[in-house]
Design a protein around this motif. Structure first.
Motif: not given
Length: 122
Positions: A16-20, A40-46, A102-104
């Motif tokens: 829905a566009g609310h990944s943050n 592989g980090d959260a910020e890049t995927l977000m 913690v992992e996806l």
């Protein structure tokens, strides 16, 4: 909240566009992922999830199965970028520590124009 519900909410927020918000609420400090198209980090995927939601604001996301086994949750879904897109079958596998993701891992298979298998993909 159950791990299954956390995984479901995480994906629905991201689509829905609310990944943050999804990352803020549901991921742990040491989050990592295995999508080969992004670091592989959260910020890049977000950020990639945010961009996908902006590029495809009419995305259709349907969950067909959610399975939980210990600290793992698997979500089998159908993702379409818009109404005319055949989409893809996608499986997301989440690993939890306590109540945080913690992992996806994610894996997808495009829906073909002609499906030979009479059971379909879903």
């Amino acid at each position: 909240m159950t791990k299954k519900k956390i995984a479901e909410d995480f994906l629905k927020l991201a689509v829905a566009g609310h990944s943050n918000e999804a990352f803020r609420l549901y991921t742990g400090k040491n989050f990592r992922h295995h999508n080969v198209y992004f670091k592989g980090d959260a910020e890049t995927l977000m950020q990639a999830m945010e961009e996908s939601a902006k590029t495809n604001p009419n995305k259709i996301f349907t969950i067909h199965h959610i399975l939980e086994d210990g600290n793992l949750v698997a979500v089998h879904s159908h993702v379409k970028q818009n109404l005319t897109d055949l989409g893809a079958a996608v499986v997301h596998i989440f690993r939890f520590e306590s109540d945080k993701i913690v992992e996806l891992w994610d894996s997808g298979q495009p829906v073909p124009n002609k499906i030979i298998n009479e059971n379909g993909m879903f």
